[in-house]
Design an enzyme around this catalytic site. Structure first.
Site, mmCIF file in Angstrom:
data_model
loop_
_atom_site.group_PDB
_atom_site.id
_atom_site.type_symbol
_atom_site.label_atom_id
_atom_site.label_comp_id
_atom_site.label_asym_id
_atom_site.label_seq_id
_atom_site.Cartn_x
_atom_site.Cartn_y
_atom_site.Cartn_z
ATOM 1 N N ARG A 62 1.234 -1.090 0.156
ATOM 2 C CA ARG A 62 0.071 -0.185 0.359
ATOM 3 C C ARG A 62 0.900 1.087 0.012
ATOM 4 N NH1 ARG A 62 -3.407 -3.071 -1.241
ATOM 5 N NH2 ARG A 62 -5.785 -3.318 -0.831
ATOM 6 N N HIS B 13 -1.982 0.885 -9.193
ATOM 7 C CA HIS B 13 -2.307 -0.339 -8.535
ATOM 8 C C HIS B 13 -3.453 -1.248 -9.086
ATOM 9 C CE1 HIS B 13 -4.725 -0.212 -4.253
ATOM 10 N NE2 HIS B 13 -4.136 -1.743 -4.859
HETATM 11 P P1 NDP Z 1 -2.148 -12.290 3.829
HETATM 12 O O1 NDP Z 1 -2.403 -11.203 5.470
HETATM 13 O O2 NDP Z 1 -1.905 -13.071 3.647
HETATM 14 O O3 NDP Z 1 -0.064 -11.412 4.996
HETATM 15 C C1 NDP Z 1 0.309 -11.082 5.515
HETATM 16 C C2 NDP Z 1 1.590 -11.140 5.965
HETATM 17 O O4 NDP Z 1 2.369 -9.923 6.479
HETATM 18 C C3 NDP Z 1 1.717 -12.153 7.135
HETATM 19 O O5 NDP Z 1 2.382 -12.975 6.873
HETATM 20 C C4 NDP Z 1 2.155 -11.129 8.631
HETATM 21 O O6 NDP Z 1 2.859 -11.954 9.420
HETATM 22 C C5 NDP Z 1 2.793 -10.393 7.264
HETATM 23 N N1 NDP Z 1 2.406 -9.129 8.482
HETATM 24 C C6 NDP Z 1 1.596 -8.428 8.658
HETATM 25 N N2 NDP Z 1 1.362 -7.435 10.033
HETATM 26 C C7 NDP Z 1 3.668 -7.732 10.347
HETATM 27 C C8 NDP Z 1 4.404 -6.768 10.960
HETATM 28 N N3 NDP Z 1 4.386 -5.450 11.919
HETATM 29 N N4 NDP Z 1 6.020 -7.718 10.957
HETATM 30 C C9 NDP Z 1 6.231 -8.510 10.076
HETATM 31 N N5 NDP Z 1 4.964 -8.957 9.252
HETATM 32 C C10 NDP Z 1 3.799 -8.779 8.952
HETATM 33 O O7 NDP Z 1 -2.353 -10.576 3.295
HETATM 34 P P2 NDP Z 1 -1.978 -10.853 2.028
HETATM 35 O O8 NDP Z 1 -1.001 -11.966 1.159
HETATM 36 O O9 NDP Z 1 -3.210 -11.367 0.997
HETATM 37 O O10 NDP Z 1 -2.027 -9.490 0.818
HETATM 38 C C11 NDP Z 1 -0.733 -8.662 1.455
HETATM 39 C C12 NDP Z 1 -1.131 -7.178 1.213
HETATM 40 O O11 NDP Z 1 -1.127 -7.154 -0.359
HETATM 41 C C13 NDP Z 1 -2.582 -6.433 1.021
HETATM 42 O O12 NDP Z 1 -2.771 -6.821 2.371
HETATM 43 C C14 NDP Z 1 -2.340 -5.907 0.551
HETATM 44 O O13 NDP Z 1 -1.798 -4.327 0.839
HETATM 45 C C15 NDP Z 1 -2.022 -5.917 -0.681
HETATM 46 N N6 NDP Z 1 -2.208 -6.028 -2.066
HETATM 47 C C16 NDP Z 1 -2.187 -5.476 -3.364
HETATM 48 C C17 NDP Z 1 -3.006 -5.506 -4.151
HETATM 49 C C18 NDP Z 1 -2.093 -4.619 -4.958
HETATM 50 O O14 NDP Z 1 -2.851 -4.897 -6.805
HETATM 51 N N7 NDP Z 1 -1.008 -3.373 -5.348
HETATM 52 C C19 NDP Z 1 -3.729 -6.246 -4.677
HETATM 53 C C20 NDP Z 1 -4.133 -7.243 -3.869
HETATM 54 C C21 NDP Z 1 -3.309 -7.097 -2.063
HETATM 55 P P3 NDP Z 1 2.250 -13.356 9.971
HETATM 56 O O15 NDP Z 1 2.203 -14.018 8.754
HETATM 57 O O16 NDP Z 1 3.354 -13.877 11.357
HETATM 58 O O17 NDP Z 1 0.311 -13.849 10.047
#
Ligand code: NDP
Length: 308
Positions: free
Chosen positions: A223, A271
């Site tokens: 984001r 995006h």
């Molecule tokens: P998930 O919720 O499946 O995964 C999130 C990951 O981030 C997890 O591994 C989580 O850790 C990690 N994480 C969260 N907070 C922290 C932190 N503070 N420190 C370290 N690691 C952290 O999300 P998705 O993979 O489905 O999607 C990720 C993001 O991609 C979405 O939230 C969105 O913002 C973005 N996106 C962008 C798109 C675009 O077109 N540009 C399209 C779709 C999504 P843990 O494994 O420990 O929970």
């Protein structure tokens, strides 16, 4: 009992058609044609209405039509209402394609050759083996994992970083604040696939850039709020970072005249890294409704305490 959709109406029309086939017993409406607000039990929205709780008092599930929920104002959503983000194969496929394009373009000097062509220059540069290009991904969720799996198949040494410990075949996994330093120190191409939360806002900042090898590439597909824009401009200017690929920014769109529009080291896309595909999204929603009715955990249920 109604399922209400509040996002792009053109894609909503496809949802309507598909849901009519897969769940004909569930009436489907597209915003602003809400019908009886008391009948609305399920809402799929990119941005829910502000007065959600009063407008739809019998709402049982709020689905995000996107993979993230950072666009939701959680303060305005009743605490007990389940919020489910979109986990569907179309988003995953699109993200893998986009990141692969960006990584390979960087790896194979694509922009250099485009510039050389415009200048009428025929000059070969050494092809670096994939084994010498270290890829690191912030976020080991649905998308980060899929992206890493594909990059690994090209032979790039791969590492990932998450909040809690994770394991992924062939990937050097790090976690927590102490794990970030180790990931950055060995990463030539850094990909941000974190959700935007209070803990990750502004994470792509000078302090982080300073820990990467000089000349590293940043690909931000998370984001816009993850990035401190002035820090990026400075890092590109000093050569601390070589290039940046930005699919997301803040605000979207960037205002006219913003330096990213014309920056020679920045590739900007609006995006579009991946988009929810109605065909697979409806399957995901139907499956979650089935799970909900059977009392099973829904896929993509957001942990409101973590914000993702
Ligand atoms: P998930 O919720 O499946 O995964 C999130 C990951 O981030 C997890 O591994 C989580 O850790 C990690 N994480 C969260 N907070 C922290 C932190 N503070 N420190 C370290 N690691 C952290 O999300 P998705 O993979 O489905 O999607 C990720 C993001 O991609 C979405 O939230 C969105 O913002 C973005 N996106 C962008 C798109 C675009 O077109 N540009 C399209 C779709 C999504 P843990 O494994 O420990 O929970």
């Amino acid at each position: 009992m109604t399922f209400l959709y509040k996002a792009d109406p053109a894609r909503g029309a496809v949802w309507a058609e598909l849901l009519a086939q897969k769940m004909p017993e569930l009436p489907f409406r597209i915003w602003p044609d809400i019908g009886d607000p008391h009948a609305v039990r399920f809402l799929a929205a990119w941005e829910p209405p502000r007065d959600l709780a009063t407008q739809f008092p019998n709402l049982e599930i709020l689905f995000s039509t996107g993979a993230g929920t950072d666009q939701f104002d959680f303060a305005a959503i009743p605490p007990a209402l389940p919020v489910v983000r979109m986990v569907e194969s179309g988003i995953v496929q699109g993200m893998v394609e986009y990141v692969t394009l960006a990584v390979l373009a960087q790896h194979r000097d694509w922009r250099t050759y485009q510039a050389q062509q415009r200048a009428g220059t025929w000059q070969a540069h050494r092809v670096q083996p994939a084994s010498s290009r270290r890829v690191g991904v912030l976020g080991l969720g649905t998308l980060g994992r899929a992206v890493l799996e594909r990059q690994r198949s090209f032979g790039f040494p791969c590492a990932g970083w998450s909040r809690s410990p994770q394991q992924l075949y062939g990937v050097d996994c790090h976690h927590g604040p102490e794990g970030l330093q180790a990931l950055l120190a060995r990463t030539d191409i850094l990909i941000c696939l974190l959700p935007l939360t209070d803990s990750t806002r502004g994470i792509l900042c000078q302090r982080l850039f300073d820990q990467l090898p000089r000349g590293a590439t940043l690909i931000n597909v998370g984001r816009g709020g993850h990035l401190v824009q002035d820090d990026l401009l400075q890092a590109l200017g000093t050569g601390r970072l070589g290039n940046a690929v930005l699919d997301v920014c803040d605000p979207e769109p960037l205002p006219p005249g913003h330096p990213f529009w014309t920056h020679p080291q920045v590739v900007l896309t609006p995006h579009i890294a991946s988009m929810t595909q109605p065909e697979t999204a409806v399957d995901a929603v139907v499956e979650n409704l089935r799970r909900y009715r059977q009392g099973l955990p829904m896929v993509g249920l957001v942990d409101r305490t973590l914000g993702y």
